[in-house]
Every structure is written in C-alpha cells, then in structure tokens.
Motif scaffolding. Structure first.
Motif, PDB file in Angstrom:
ATOM      1  N   GLU A 286     -17.433  -7.231  -6.278  1.00  0.00           N
ATOM      2  CA  GLU A 286     -15.958  -6.404  -6.497  1.00  0.00           C
ATOM      3  C   GLU A 286     -14.982  -7.347  -6.674  1.00  0.00           C
TER       4      GLU A 286
ATOM      5  N   GLN B 198      -6.757  -3.513  -3.625  1.00  0.00           N
ATOM      6  CA  GLN B 198      -6.927  -2.387  -3.020  1.00  0.00           C
ATOM      7  C   GLN B 198      -7.500  -1.308  -3.762  1.00  0.00           C
ATOM      8  N   HIS B 199      -7.775  -1.656  -5.108  1.00  0.00           N
ATOM      9  CA  HIS B 199      -8.667  -0.808  -6.081  1.00  0.00           C
ATOM     10  C   HIS B 199     -10.023  -1.044  -5.952  1.00  0.00           C
ATOM     11  N   TYR B 200     -10.393  -2.348  -6.272  1.00  0.00           N
ATOM     12  CA  TYR B 200     -11.511  -2.779  -6.348  1.00  0.00           C
ATOM     13  C   TYR B 200     -12.251  -3.205  -5.128  1.00  0.00           C
TER      14      TYR B 200
ATOM     15  N   LEU C  92      -2.445  -4.861  -5.729  1.00  0.00           N
ATOM     16  CA  LEU C  92      -2.978  -3.297  -6.195  1.00  0.00           C
ATOM     17  C   LEU C  92      -4.558  -3.331  -6.704  1.00  0.00           C
ATOM     18  N   LEU C  93      -4.794  -4.305  -7.516  1.00  0.00           N
ATOM     19  CA  LEU C  93      -6.026  -4.876  -7.953  1.00  0.00           C
ATOM     20  C   LEU C  93      -7.168  -4.727  -6.864  1.00  0.00           C
TER      21      LEU C  93
ATOM     22  N   SER D 272     -13.535  -3.391  -1.352  1.00  0.00           N
ATOM     23  CA  SER D 272     -13.622  -2.530  -0.025  1.00  0.00           C
ATOM     24  C   SER D 272     -13.051  -3.192   1.006  1.00  0.00           C
ATOM     25  N   SER D 273     -12.525  -2.139   1.701  1.00  0.00           N
ATOM     26  CA  SER D 273     -11.621  -2.622   2.922  1.00  0.00           C
ATOM     27  C   SER D 273     -12.720  -3.332   3.954  1.00  0.00           C
TER      28      SER D 273
ATOM     29  N   SER E  43       2.901   4.543  -1.430  1.00  0.00           N
ATOM     30  CA  SER E  43       2.504   5.221  -2.580  1.00  0.00           C
ATOM     31  C   SER E  43       3.823   4.780  -3.676  1.00  0.00           C
TER      32      SER E  43
ATOM     33  N   TRP F 194      -9.484  -9.352 -14.554  1.00  0.00           N
ATOM     34  CA  TRP F 194      -8.058  -9.129 -14.823  1.00  0.00           C
ATOM     35  C   TRP F 194      -7.081 -10.283 -14.825  1.00  0.00           C
TER      36      TRP F 194
ATOM     37  N   VAL G  28     -11.693  -8.177 -10.125  1.00  0.00           N
ATOM     38  CA  VAL G  28     -10.106  -8.736 -10.337  1.00  0.00           C
ATOM     39  C   VAL G  28      -9.886  -9.951 -10.898  1.00  0.00           C
TER      40      VAL G  28
ATOM     41  N   GLY H 290       0.884  -1.222   0.089  1.00  0.00           N
ATOM     42  CA  GLY H 290      -0.187  -0.056   0.038  1.00  0.00           C
ATOM     43  C   GLY H 290       0.947   1.377  -0.111  1.00  0.00           C
TER      44      GLY H 290
END
Length: 479
Positions: A449, A437-439, A434-435, A441-442, A242, A456, A453, A240
C-alpha cells in the motif's frame, strides 16, 4: 570590510560595500552558528509532531484540536516571512536574526509553561513569529560573509538542518517525552538558543543594505495573509476535511484572492513590493525557486513517508523508526563533506542537482518495490543514497539562486524563495497526506500500500528534474 571603517565622506556608500564584499569573520564559525540556530528551530517542529499525542492526553482534547498547536505555528511563520528582505535591509540581517531568535526563545519558554490548549496554541504562534525569518536570514548572512568564492561550502553546511532535523526529531522527542514530559520539548530550546544569541552577537556582521522606505503594509497583508489563508485551508484538507467543506474552500478562496490582489498591485507598482516578482525574469533564479517549491514534494516523500513506512507497515515505534533513519543522516554527512568544496571550485550545478535527484529517485524506487518493511541492507542502502541525493539536490540550488543577480538583490531573492519554500512545503504535506488517506488503510497499511504513495513521490522527483535542466552549467561570474 569592517563595520567600523566608514568615514563621513563614504557614509552613504558603506552599506552597499559591506553587502558586496566578504567580511573578515571566519566563514566556518559563521556557518556553525547559523546552522545551530536553524537546526534548533527545525528540530522543534519535528519534535512537536511527536508530542501531539501527549497534548491530547494532558489537555484532554481530540487530535484535531491539538493539531492547532502546529497550525498556529505554521500560520504565524507564513504571515511574516514576506517582510524578511525589508527587515534585513532596514535593520541589518544579523540584528533581525538575533531579534527573531529572541522571540523564538520567548515563545519556547511560554510554551513550556502553557496551562491550557488555548495558551499553548497562542504561545506556539509566538514561536512561529520568531522562527519565520530564521531560514531566509541565515542565507542572507552567508552571502554577506562568504561572498561568491566560498558560498557553496557554507550553503552546503546550511542544508544540514533541513536534512538532519527530521531524522533526529522523532528520536529526541520520543526520549524527552518518555523520560520527562512534553514540556521539555520546549525547554530544551532555551539554553541552546541563548548560546546561539550570544555567539551571533560576537561572530556575525551586521551589514545593512540600501536603506528601504517604509514597509509595504498593504503588500505584507495581501502576500502574508494570502499565504497564511491558503496554508490554513491546505492544513484542514490534509487533516481529512472534505475538499468541498467550508473550512477548506473558504480560506483557500480568500488566500488565492489576496495573492491575486498582491500580484495585480505588484504589476502596477513602479517599485518592488515585499516580494519582487521581477526577479523571476532571471533564468537561474526562476529555475532555482521552482526546484525549491517542487523539491518539497520529494523531500516530504522521504522524511515523512519513510518513517511512517517502518512504523505502520513494519510495526516499529517512533524511536525505532528514527534510529533507522540515521542511515540517511550518514549519507547526508558524507555529501556535506564533499559537495561544498566541489560547488566552490569547478562544479556544474545542473549536473549536481540532477545526480542528487537521481539518487533520491533510486532510493524511493527501492521503497516503492519493497514487499516488506523489515529492515534489511537494501533499504538501509536506499536511505544512505537518499541522504547523499538530498544534499546534492539542495545545496547547489542555494547558490544558483543568486547566480546572475547583483548582491543588492540578495535579500529580495531570498525572501521570494522562502515564500515558495513555505508554500511548497504546505502543498507537499497536503498531497502526501491525501495520498496516504487514499492508498494506506487506517488499520496500519502493508508495504504494498505504501508502494503506491512512494511511486507518486517518485513522480514528484521526476517533475523537479525539469526546472533543474535550466540551471546554469557553471559557477557565477558575478563579483
């Protein structure tokens, strides 16, 4: 040829002969010994993932700090893998295999007695050094024992650890931690590895290849260091951090620079370095190695995404999700019983890999379209199909890697392929993280959702089919 049947007049030729002719060892016994050693090493990796939460509680640290126990292991592996081919030729593949197992055993004992997070991280690095060469070495030994005739059957058995350990790891790890403590995650390795060491000494040949010169230390530093630095940056990105942060950019920049320096040195050098790039001129080798690298994206889509899908979207615990994954393991077992013999006879490796990728794609499509994470017959059938597909896609590539290469190139080819596999695994893990984290929800994530992924991952499988088209259509003609 037996190890003892050399004379003074043929002393210099014996190593080469031993490397090209199948030995008298039982291929089945050799395959089982090698598979057990590799299985324990890979199982340890998956089990430690389950133990992360226990590390945070016992050592009173955050998850980011605890994850260094995995990162240190991965970095140690990456830094030493490029030396595998040299070590196998210099000391013999079996001697190097036993030495690696011994270091892994020592690391396991030390990890089980760790008194702080820092000591655990250090001892995990020792474990990583021991595990680094195991997977490429087992393939080198298979070629020594089986020759071309039985390579397919043995290589198929070698694919079992890669496909089964991620399924059993969460179940076994959860049970050990729940019933005993996290220390038994490491102590479990000790009796098994001791057994493998004894069996290896008794059943594996130790044929040496042509005696190499000194180890290219500069090449090992640039390739091993570059690989480790790149993976370190990717690991921070997957956690996570940056993409523009120093913990990501700096190691990746250093890694890319070191790898570039290695490439320049390799082009200018008249002799092969720790990784022989001239092997990529061979079409079968280049295609097989490309599949190895790309297949990790689809592989992680199956072994990482599916358990998370049932845990986060379906509310299952680690044990429950692991139990569901048994369906995939059954599919793998079915394929292993059939595909090895097929590869050794009249198979078309290209067709087998494409069919395998098609089955994996069918399974991923089922999960991508699922509107619920509740276990049902359709999802179990998808897992079963994926298990068959993964075996079909992996096993032929282990054989086509050496399709048109001389046997003397086996250590170098295996090392180059292992480097690609390590890098592919790191990139695949990062991309999937990363996918997610993007798609997703926590708060947990719904089936829909996860569907994005899975789509992909499906795309990664489709891309892997491209180099598969360049695989040879028939068996090797090499002796």
């Amino acid at each position: 040829m037996s190890e003892e049947t050399s004379t003074t007049s043929t002393e210099e030729e014996a190593p080469a002969d031993a490397a090209t002719a199948p030995t008298e060892r039982s291929p089945v016994v050799v395959a089982l010994v090698l598979a057990l050693g590799a299985f324990v090493a890979l199982l340890d990796t998956t089990i430690v993932g389950v133990a992360m939460h226990s590390f945070t509680e016992y050592f009173d640290v955050g998850l980011v700090d605890a994850q260094w126990a995995s990162t240190a292991y991965l970095l140690a592996m990456s830094s030493v893998i490029p030396a595998t081919g040299w070590a196998a030729q210099r000391f013999g593949a079996t001697a190097t295999w036993i030495a690696s197992l011994s270091v892994f055993l020592l690391g396991s004992l030390l990890c089980g007695t760790a008194w702080s997070l820092d000591s655990l991280i250090t001892f995990r690095a020792v474990q990583g050094l021991g595990a680094s060469m195991l997977f490429p070495l087992m393939r080198i030994i298979v070629v020594e024992v089986a020759g071309r005739a039985q390579m397919g059957r043995m290589m198929t058995m070698m694919s079992v650890p890669l496909l089964v350990a991620p399924v059993l790891g969460p179940v076994l790890g959860g049970t050990l931690i729940q019933e005993f403590s996290w220390r038994w995650v490491f102590f479990l390795n000790v009796p098994i590895i001791l057994t493998v060491i004894v069996l290896s000494a008794r059943n594996l040949p130790n044929a040496k290849g042509q005696m190499p010169g000194r180890l290219d230390l500069a090449g090992l530093l640039t390739m091993g260091g570059g690989l480790a630095a790149t993976i370190l940056g990717l690991s921070d990105l997957a956690k996570g951090t940056s993409p523009t942060g120093t913990p990501v950019l700096l190691p990746i920049a250093v890694g890319v620079l070191l790898l570039a320096v290695h490439g320049v040195r390799a082009v200018r050098s008249k002799t092969p370095g720790v990784v022989d790039f001239s092997l990529f001129r061979d079409r079968a080798f280049a295609a097989s190695t490309s599949i190895t690298l790309l297949n990790n994206f689809g592989l992680y889509g199956v072994v990482v995404l599916v358990p998370l899908f049932f845990q986060q979207a379906g509310g299952k615990g680690p044990l429950g999700a692991g139990a569901i994954m048994v369906a995939q393991g059954v599919g793998t077992a079915v394929a292993v019983l059939l595909v090895g013999r097929v590869i050794d006879t009249k198979s078309n490796p290209r067709a087998l890999v494409l069919v395998g990728l098609l089955l994996v794609a069918a399974g991923l499509t089922t999960f991508a379209l699922a509107d619920t994470a509740e276990v049902n017959v359709l999802l179990l059938a998808a897992l079963f199909a994926q298990g068959i597909g993964l075996a079909l896609a992996a096993a032929p590539v282990m054989v086509t890697l050496y399709h048109s290469l001389p046997t003397t190139s086996v250590p170098a080819a295996t090392t180059a392929n292992a480097v690609s596999q390590q890098l592919g695994g790191a990139v695949g893990t990062t991309v999937i993280a990363l996918l997610l984290q993007h798609y997703v929800s926590s708060a947990g994530g719904a089936a829909a959702e996860f569907g994005a992924v899975f789509r992909w991952a499906l795309g990664f499988v489709a891309v892997t089919a491209v180099p598969a088209l360049f695989l040879p259509p028939g068996s090797s003609k090499q002796a």
